[in-house]
Design an enzyme around this catalytic site. Sequence first.
Site, PDB file in Angstrom:
ATOM      1  N   TYR A   1       0.819  -1.162  -0.134  1.00 15.42           N
ATOM      2  CA  TYR A   1      -0.092   0.074  -0.001  1.00 15.42           C
ATOM      3  C   TYR A   1       0.897   1.276   0.113  1.00 15.42           C
ATOM      4  CZ  TYR A   1       0.810   0.732   5.000  1.00 15.42           C
ATOM      5  OH  TYR A   1       1.555   1.228   6.106  1.00 15.42           O
ATOM      6  N   CYS A   2       0.228   2.380  -0.472  1.00 15.81           N
ATOM      7  CA  CYS A   2       0.842   3.685  -0.470  1.00 15.81           C
ATOM      8  C   CYS A   2       0.090   4.796  -0.368  1.00 15.81           C
ATOM      9  CB  CYS A   2       1.850   3.931  -1.661  1.00 15.81           C
ATOM     10  SG  CYS A   2       1.302   3.594  -3.504  1.00 15.81           S
ATOM     11  N   THR A   3       0.189   5.976  -0.765  1.00 15.83           N
ATOM     12  CA  THR A   3      -0.652   7.026  -0.558  1.00 15.83           C
ATOM     13  C   THR A   3      -1.908   6.955  -1.407  1.00 15.83           C
ATOM     14  OG1 THR A   3       1.115   8.434   0.153  1.00 15.83           O
ATOM     15  CG2 THR A   3      -1.123   9.463  -0.218  1.00 15.83           C
TER      16      THR A   3
ATOM     17  N   ILE B   1      -4.213   4.510   0.295  1.00 16.97           N
ATOM     18  CA  ILE B   1      -4.681   4.950   1.698  1.00 16.97           C
ATOM     19  C   ILE B   1      -5.818   6.131   1.637  1.00 16.97           C
ATOM     20  CG2 ILE B   1      -4.266   6.157   3.943  1.00 16.97           C
ATOM     21  CD1 ILE B   1      -1.166   5.297   3.010  1.00 16.97           C
TER      22      ILE B   1
END
Length: 330
Positions: free
Chosen positions: A178-180, A207
Amino acid sequence: MEKNKEYQVLLYYCYAKIENAEEYREQHHLFCVENNIRGRIIISDEGLNGTVSGLKEDCEKYMAYVHSDPRFAKTEFKIDSHETHAFAKIHVRYKPEIVHSSLRHLDPNVKTGKHLEPEDFRKLKDEEDVVILDVRSNYEHELGHFKNALTLDIDNFRDFPEKVKELEHLKNKKVLTYCTGGIKCEKASAFLLEQGFEDVYQLHGGIIKYGMEAGGEDFEGKCYVFDNRIAVDVNKVNPTVVSKCHVCGTHSDRMVNCANPSCNIHVAVCEECGWELEGACSTECKVHPEKRPYDGTGYYQKQSNGYNPYKGLQRSPKKEKQLHGEAANS
């Protein structure tokens, strides 16, 4: 009383081949100028990556403009409401990659991790054979991360490939990246597959989308964003604060850039220490001769000789007259 949120902040990316990327950069920049869109946009041979802000109606025009191009019809926008512009300027730049990764050989349109929608990610993340992998930089995951997530000691995403060597023992696990907003995971998950990881997933929309669609459950702290909001709330279910003040060590999710431009590190600093050190991260930075004035936010626009939205446009005399509202044949 809650302020009127007449503006929007759009976060998006699209991996799509652009044959005429530098020429398209010019067209894209001009559209933003003419429609009062501000933000940071990267145009590359491999696609688009941007965070922009504008009035709701201007943002709708911008999304329609992007979607009208067949190359970018699949672009998904994460839309957040805001009281004003989240940027002071518009920057549309050509770069070799839409996110600097040192993985130019990978094309997420050919092979990447399985996309998980937020609700599916929420259900899967706590299973016994699952590893949740944060592919962001230190200052981002220190401010906020998923509960039980594995974080990497990296200052930039381009360091990710080297760190994967430390994850060999996880090749038999389900790896959920996962990332932004999802863009880093496209190449991170593709690289994991290339290195022999077999069961690799990515949080679709990152996110930000997880907070919007799944309530942000078990995301601890705040999410670092690349505009003048600096950090945003994600978790509406079981929120907590995980970051600590860089100066005094008390829990604080108040993210700032050090007021000393030679330092400029991204760290959490509580309000009391922020005022005491005048926005600096240390006594040394507080007395630095180039220290910027502190206004309580810890956010500093890049220095410029006045806001010039036309900077970077290659304008002919005719185009310049049109941009300034003059008759083309005058």
